[in-house]
Enzyme design. Sequence first.
Site, PDB file in Angstrom:
ATOM      1  N   THR A 127       0.823  -1.206   0.000  1.00 18.09           N
ATOM      2  CA  THR A 127       0.000   0.000   0.000  1.00 18.09           C
ATOM      3  C   THR A 127       0.860   1.260   0.000  1.00 18.09           C
ATOM      4  O   THR A 127       1.997   1.240   0.463  1.00 18.09           O
ATOM      5  CB  THR A 127      -0.895  -0.003   1.260  1.00 18.09           C
ATOM      6  OG1 THR A 127      -1.523   1.260   1.392  1.00 18.09           O
ATOM      7  CG2 THR A 127      -0.076  -0.258   2.532  1.00 18.09           C
ATOM      8  N   ASP A 128       0.268   2.358  -0.465  1.00 17.09           N
ATOM      9  CA  ASP A 128       0.983   3.646  -0.409  1.00 17.09           C
ATOM     10  C   ASP A 128       1.085   4.172   1.023  1.00 17.09           C
ATOM     11  O   ASP A 128       1.861   5.081   1.304  1.00 17.09           O
ATOM     12  CB  ASP A 128       0.295   4.685  -1.310  1.00 17.09           C
ATOM     13  CG  ASP A 128      -1.148   4.983  -0.936  1.00 17.09           C
ATOM     14  OD1 ASP A 128      -1.667   4.363   0.015  1.00 17.09           O
ATOM     15  OD2 ASP A 128      -1.763   5.850  -1.596  1.00 17.09           O
ATOM     16  N   GLU A 129       0.291   3.575   1.947  1.00 20.77           N
ATOM     17  CA  GLU A 129       0.291   4.107   3.327  1.00 20.77           C
ATOM     18  C   GLU A 129       1.631   3.907   4.029  1.00 20.77           C
ATOM     19  O   GLU A 129       1.894   4.552   5.043  1.00 20.77           O
ATOM     20  CB  GLU A 129      -0.831   3.458   4.138  1.00 20.77           C
ATOM     21  CG  GLU A 129      -2.188   3.729   3.548  1.00 20.77           C
ATOM     22  CD  GLU A 129      -3.350   3.560   4.518  1.00 20.77           C
ATOM     23  OE1 GLU A 129      -3.111   3.426   5.730  1.00 20.77           O
ATOM     24  OE2 GLU A 129      -4.496   3.577   4.051  1.00 20.77           O
ATOM     25  N   TYR A 184      -1.805  -0.423  11.014  1.00 28.05           N
ATOM     26  CA  TYR A 184      -1.960  -1.102   9.716  1.00 28.05           C
ATOM     27  C   TYR A 184      -0.749  -0.815   8.825  1.00 28.05           C
ATOM     28  O   TYR A 184      -0.099  -1.739   8.318  1.00 28.05           O
ATOM     29  CB  TYR A 184      -3.255  -0.653   9.014  1.00 28.05           C
ATOM     30  CG  TYR A 184      -3.280  -0.983   7.530  1.00 28.05           C
ATOM     31  CD1 TYR A 184      -3.345  -2.297   7.087  1.00 28.05           C
ATOM     32  CD2 TYR A 184      -3.216   0.037   6.566  1.00 28.05           C
ATOM     33  CE1 TYR A 184      -3.354  -2.608   5.726  1.00 28.05           C
ATOM     34  CE2 TYR A 184      -3.230  -0.260   5.215  1.00 28.05           C
ATOM     35  CZ  TYR A 184      -3.298  -1.583   4.796  1.00 28.05           C
ATOM     36  OH  TYR A 184      -3.297  -1.886   3.448  1.00 28.05           O
ATOM     37  N   LYS A 211       2.213  -3.293   7.349  1.00 28.37           N
ATOM     38  CA  LYS A 211       2.479  -3.484   5.912  1.00 28.37           C
ATOM     39  C   LYS A 211       3.933  -3.096   5.597  1.00 28.37           C
ATOM     40  O   LYS A 211       4.608  -3.776   4.823  1.00 28.37           O
ATOM     41  CB  LYS A 211       1.513  -2.651   5.059  1.00 28.37           C
ATOM     42  CG  LYS A 211       0.072  -3.109   5.076  1.00 28.37           C
ATOM     43  CD  LYS A 211      -0.161  -4.509   4.492  1.00 28.37           C
ATOM     44  CE  LYS A 211       0.042  -4.577   2.990  1.00 28.37           C
ATOM     45  NZ  LYS A 211      -0.372  -5.903   2.449  1.00 28.37           N
TER      46      LYS A 211
END
Length: 349
Positions: free
Chosen positions: A132-134, A157, A161
Amino acid sequence: MKRNILITGGAGFIGSHVVRLFVQKYPDYHIYNLDSLTYAGNLENLDDIKDYNNYEFLKTDITDANALDQAFQKYKFDKVIHLAAESHVDRSITDPLAFARTNIMGTLNLLEAAKKLWDDDFEDKLFYHISTDEVYGTLGDNGLFKETTPYDPNSPYSASKASSDHFVRAYGETYGLPIVISNCSNNYGPNHFPEKLIPLFISNIINNKSLPVYGDGNYTRDWLFVEDHAAAIDLVFHKGGTDETYNIGGFNEWKNIDLVKLLCRLMDEKLGRALGSSEKLITYVKDRPGHDLRYAIDASKINKELGWKPTVTFEQGLSKTIDWYLTNEEWLKNVTSGDYQEYYKKQYK
Ligand code: NAD
Ligand code: DAU
């Protein structure tokens, strides 16, 4: 020769679109969908392809190292596309350990099982990790996330990741495991579990329930239609370079409040309600702790190197998505009964 492809998390939102694409497009691949069917996993998502003879479902939890090992030894997977994860930021705030177990330990278990089966013979093998970009943290008003942006995750989260990305890369460097990673922005589309912004608000508008906008609503996300993400995954899987990272995004930034107002307008039209009636459901609620202000992806690498770009405009994608929820009310009813009601009460009390 038939290739054995393992897709984890294939019963979830993005995974189900990836499984469908691969099963239908590549009859020479045998697709194994490995999923533990958490609240977010739903085999109804794959009803249309469940009887294809190149498709098989394996109910397995990636936190169970022994079960994974057995599956790798039995089915001799050649390549892995790893999507299984706990994926909702709000849930990671209330139960971070579940995210560490699945996203970090689960990924490590998969890496170990692949390393053991492939045993240094990495020819035509691949471990493709979907991220993810997060992991890059948050942007201010300007700038874009590039593949070289330093990791700076803010939620349990995104920290889980980021950790899994690091492990995947470390297995590439240390053991020579052929790996590739892609980091994508916010997806939307059919089969999206109604805890995330777009499907939650569609579901609430249908049911005339309030639309809980966190904080002032001035948070920005970069939205991509899920089938465009699946197409990007197909390209990276087949043409991506080993040890490479690709950012995937929609070139489509929206402030939450503007997106919610657009959704309200489209829903009023589709439901034949007076224009403005859905907007009246908007309610500003307590902000998400550690809420990232803005995500936006620079997808120029995958565009230049692999020729990928989004094909669905936001209006088309939203319209398709709303139509899907309106014609699949049974699906929506099934996933919003039981535990969902408890989650909803706790999250939006
Ligand atoms: P999702 O929550 O809809 O689906 C996750 C799937 O993983 C479910 O089918 C669930 O049953 C399965 N799963 C969860 N824990 C498991 C476990 N311990 N063992 C086996 N299976 C398990 O998630 P999604 O939105 O489809 O996201 C898929 C992947 O893509 C995730 O890795 C996520 O981090 C990543 N991603 C999502 C987005 C997005 O906008 N949704 C964007 C970028 C990246
Ligand atoms: O950027 C990619 C990520 O996008 C994925 O890795 C995650 O798995 C996925 O869940 C998503 O994370 P977000 O936190 O951005 O998505 P979510 O739909 O939860 O929230 C989108 C924005 O809307 C965010 O700014 C929070 C806000 N929001 C969300 C909910 C659920 C609200 O204002 N109200 C809500 O009720």
